[in-house]
Design a protein around this motif. Structure first.
Motif, PDB file in Angstrom:
ATOM      1  N   ASP A   1       0.831  -1.207   0.000  1.00 55.42           N
ATOM      2  CA  ASP A   1       0.000   0.000   0.000  1.00 55.42           C
ATOM      3  C   ASP A   1       0.868   1.261   0.000  1.00 55.42           C
ATOM      4  O   ASP A   1       0.356   2.366  -0.148  1.00 55.42           O
ATOM      5  N   GLY A   2       2.177   1.079   0.225  1.00 56.72           N
ATOM      6  CA  GLY A   2       3.069   2.236   0.281  1.00 56.72           C
ATOM      7  C   GLY A   2       4.069   2.217  -0.857  1.00 56.72           C
ATOM      8  O   GLY A   2       3.997   1.382  -1.760  1.00 56.72           O
ATOM      9  N   VAL A   3       5.008   3.134  -0.809  1.00 51.60           N
ATOM     10  CA  VAL A   3       6.018   3.241  -1.868  1.00 51.60           C
ATOM     11  C   VAL A   3       7.342   2.615  -1.412  1.00 51.60           C
ATOM     12  O   VAL A   3       7.852   1.694  -2.046  1.00 51.60           O
ATOM     13  N   HIS A   4       7.877   3.108  -0.310  1.00 47.28           N
ATOM     14  CA  HIS A   4       9.152   2.574   0.215  1.00 47.28           C
ATOM     15  C   HIS A   4       9.156   2.725   1.735  1.00 47.28           C
ATOM     16  O   HIS A   4       9.972   3.466   2.285  1.00 47.28           O
ATOM     17  N   PRO A   5       8.213   2.016   2.407  1.00 45.96           N
ATOM     18  CA  PRO A   5       8.046   2.213   3.848  1.00 45.96           C
ATOM     19  C   PRO A   5       9.239   1.728   4.691  1.00 45.96           C
ATOM     20  O   PRO A   5       9.930   0.786   4.314  1.00 45.96           O
ATOM     21  N   LYS A   6       9.440   2.407   5.804  1.00 45.49           N
ATOM     22  CA  LYS A   6      10.489   2.077   6.783  1.00 45.49           C
ATOM     23  C   LYS A   6       9.876   2.089   8.171  1.00 45.49           C
ATOM     24  O   LYS A   6       8.967   2.869   8.434  1.00 45.49           O
ATOM     25  N   ILE A   7      10.431   1.283   9.068  1.00 41.87           N
ATOM     26  CA  ILE A   7       9.852   1.169  10.409  1.00 41.87           C
ATOM     27  C   ILE A   7      10.854   1.600  11.466  1.00 41.87           C
ATOM     28  O   ILE A   7      12.054   1.371  11.312  1.00 41.87           O
ATOM     29  N   GLU A   8      10.359   2.223  12.539  1.00 41.39           N
ATOM     30  CA  GLU A   8      11.271   2.717  13.579  1.00 41.39           C
ATOM     31  C   GLU A   8      10.651   2.608  14.964  1.00 41.39           C
ATOM     32  O   GLU A   8       9.434   2.662  15.129  1.00 41.39           O
ATOM     33  N   PRO A   9      11.530   2.423  15.985  1.00 44.29           N
ATOM     34  CA  PRO A   9      11.077   2.209  17.363  1.00 44.29           C
ATOM     35  C   PRO A   9      10.768   3.522  18.078  1.00 44.29           C
ATOM     36  O   PRO A   9      11.597   4.434  18.075  1.00 44.29           O
TER      37      PRO A   9
ATOM     38  N   GLU B   1       6.559   3.226  14.457  1.00 39.78           N
ATOM     39  CA  GLU B   1       6.066   4.123  13.414  1.00 39.78           C
ATOM     40  C   GLU B   1       6.562   3.623  12.076  1.00 39.78           C
ATOM     41  O   GLU B   1       7.730   3.223  11.943  1.00 39.78           O
ATOM     42  N   VAL B   2       5.673   3.617  11.087  1.00 42.23           N
ATOM     43  CA  VAL B   2       6.065   3.256   9.733  1.00 42.23           C
ATOM     44  C   VAL B   2       6.000   4.516   8.890  1.00 42.23           C
ATOM     45  O   VAL B   2       4.938   5.110   8.705  1.00 42.23           O
ATOM     46  N   LEU B   3       7.167   4.927   8.423  1.00 47.53           N
ATOM     47  CA  LEU B   3       7.263   6.124   7.594  1.00 47.53           C
ATOM     48  C   LEU B   3       7.167   5.725   6.133  1.00 47.53           C
ATOM     49  O   LEU B   3       7.577   4.633   5.760  1.00 47.53           O
ATOM     50  N   ASP B   4       6.638   6.612   5.304  1.00 50.50           N
ATOM     51  CA  ASP B   4       6.735   6.422   3.862  1.00 50.50           C
ATOM     52  C   ASP B   4       6.723   7.785   3.212  1.00 50.50           C
ATOM     53  O   ASP B   4       5.707   8.467   3.190  1.00 50.50           O
TER      54      ASP B   4
ATOM     55  N   LEU C   1      11.190  -1.805   5.127  1.00 53.49           N
ATOM     56  CA  LEU C   1      10.223  -2.904   5.326  1.00 53.49           C
ATOM     57  C   LEU C   1      10.053  -3.724   4.060  1.00 53.49           C
ATOM     58  O   LEU C   1       9.938  -3.163   2.971  1.00 53.49           O
ATOM     59  N   ARG C   2       9.993  -5.035   4.238  1.00 55.13           N
ATOM     60  CA  ARG C   2       9.683  -5.916   3.115  1.00 55.13           C
ATOM     61  C   ARG C   2       8.588  -6.880   3.537  1.00 55.13           C
ATOM     62  O   ARG C   2       8.510  -7.249   4.717  1.00 55.13           O
TER      63      ARG C   2
ATOM     64  N   GLU D   1       4.113  -5.537  18.356  1.00 53.38           N
ATOM     65  CA  GLU D   1       4.645  -6.225  17.167  1.00 53.38           C
ATOM     66  C   GLU D   1       3.713  -6.085  15.984  1.00 53.38           C
ATOM     67  O   GLU D   1       2.517  -5.828  16.135  1.00 53.38           O
ATOM     68  N   VAL D   2       4.300  -6.272  14.823  1.00 53.67           N
ATOM     69  CA  VAL D   2       3.519  -6.187  13.599  1.00 53.67           C
ATOM     70  C   VAL D   2       4.163  -7.091  12.554  1.00 53.67           C
ATOM     71  O   VAL D   2       5.373  -7.328  12.578  1.00 53.67           O
ATOM     72  N   ARG D   3       3.324  -7.594  11.655  1.00 47.92           N
ATOM     73  CA  ARG D   3       3.837  -8.439  10.564  1.00 47.92           C
ATOM     74  C   ARG D   3       3.608  -7.693   9.259  1.00 47.92           C
ATOM     75  O   ARG D   3       2.500  -7.197   8.998  1.00 47.92           O
ATOM     76  N   ALA D   4       4.663  -7.619   8.451  1.00 48.05           N
ATOM     77  CA  ALA D   4       4.541  -6.966   7.152  1.00 48.05           C
ATOM     78  C   ALA D   4       4.057  -8.003   6.141  1.00 48.05           C
ATOM     79  O   ALA D   4       4.616  -9.091   6.073  1.00 48.05           O
TER      80      ALA D   4
END
Ligand code: OOG
Ligand code: MG
Length: 250
Positions: A94-102, A133-136, A229-230, A246-249
């Motif tokens: 659903d995103g372009v190039h998401p990244k996750i951070e604590p 947080e998941v940034l995109d 994120l992949r 926790e979360v599952r991509a």
């Protein structure tokens, strides 16, 4: 002077179409931070018109590690809506190039405004929670041209996951460990967030042009750099004394 409406529409279209665009300051010329926050606000108005609801705010670039990763200097804030909140699983496509951070999140129980102290901020807490947080970014390659670009793009906000809310407690000096597929990916002390995560709340209240409503969710900012994120990745964050999220991509 840039056309703030036009820039807000360009970002909103990129968000909806999951398309990268060139940094706005490059295509439209420089604009300042106040203009960037007005563009951010117009973008949020478009989301609200689609039925989304504001549930809180996120602080960004509150840690030295993040500032170095993004080569950007000042703490900034963005808006969180109900549509950005996810539980259990997250659709990377659903995103372009998401990244996750604590991160660490606060939920407030009282309205806050103006210049407050850390103890005022603490007294206004309903609870605290570990958060991811998941940034995109809407910008090509997740690369920025200027701080106003990031702010206009709602500070790369995209998704967030809240862990269980605990009674208010001191969030300073807690060890934080983000795991990806069981292995430690990032580790830090919560003091990496603004010296003390509560300081992020103090700064947010000072930066906001209006009071922070009671019941707001506030993400204090990342303690470490973000991880790309992949699909298939399982991400968890454990914060000393606060528990786990926790979360599952997928
Ligand atoms: C800007 C948003 C930074 C944080 O926690 O520092 C942020 C970005 O890195 O794109 O959310
Ligand atoms: Mg963040």
């Amino acid at each position: 002077m840039v056309d703030e409406d036009l820039l807000a529409k360009e970002l909103d279209e990129a968000l909806l179409a999951r398309r990268e665009i060139a940094p706005l300051a490059r295509t439209h010329g420089d604009f300042d931070l106040p203009a960037a926050y007005r563009i951010q606000e117009r973008g949020i108005a478009m989301r609200l018109a689609r039925g989304e609801r504001i549930v809180g705010y996120k602080m960004g670039l509150t840690s030295a590690a993040k500032r170095a990763q993004m080569s950007l200097g000042l703490p900034i804030y963005g808006v969180l809506t109900d549509a950005m909140r996810v539980e259990a699983s997250l659709r990377v496509g659903d995103g372009v190039h998401p990244k996750i951070e604590p991160e660490i999140a606060f939920v407030t129980k009282r309205e806050l405004s103006g210049h407050i102290s850390q103890s005022d901020a603490f007294a206004a807490l309903q609870g605290v929670a570990p958060a991811l947080e998941v940034l995109d970014s809407r910008f090509t390659g997740f690369k920025y041209f200027s701080l106003p670009d990031v702010v206009a793009d709602n500070c790369s906000s995209w998704r967030f996951v809240l862990g269980p809310l605990r009674e208010p407690r001191d969030t300073g000096g807690l060890s934080m460990r983000m795991r990806v597929d069981g292995g430690t990916a990032q580790e830090a002390d919560s003091s990496a967030i603004s010296g003390h995560p509560l300081e992020s709340l103090v700064q947010l209240v000072q930066l906001l042009p209006h009071p922070l409503p009671a019941g707001s969710i506030v993400l204090a900012g990342a303690a470490t750099v973000a991880e790309a994120l992949r699909p298939g990745m399982e991400i968890s964050l454990e914060v000393e004394g606060l528990g786990r999220v926790e979360v599952r991509a997928v």
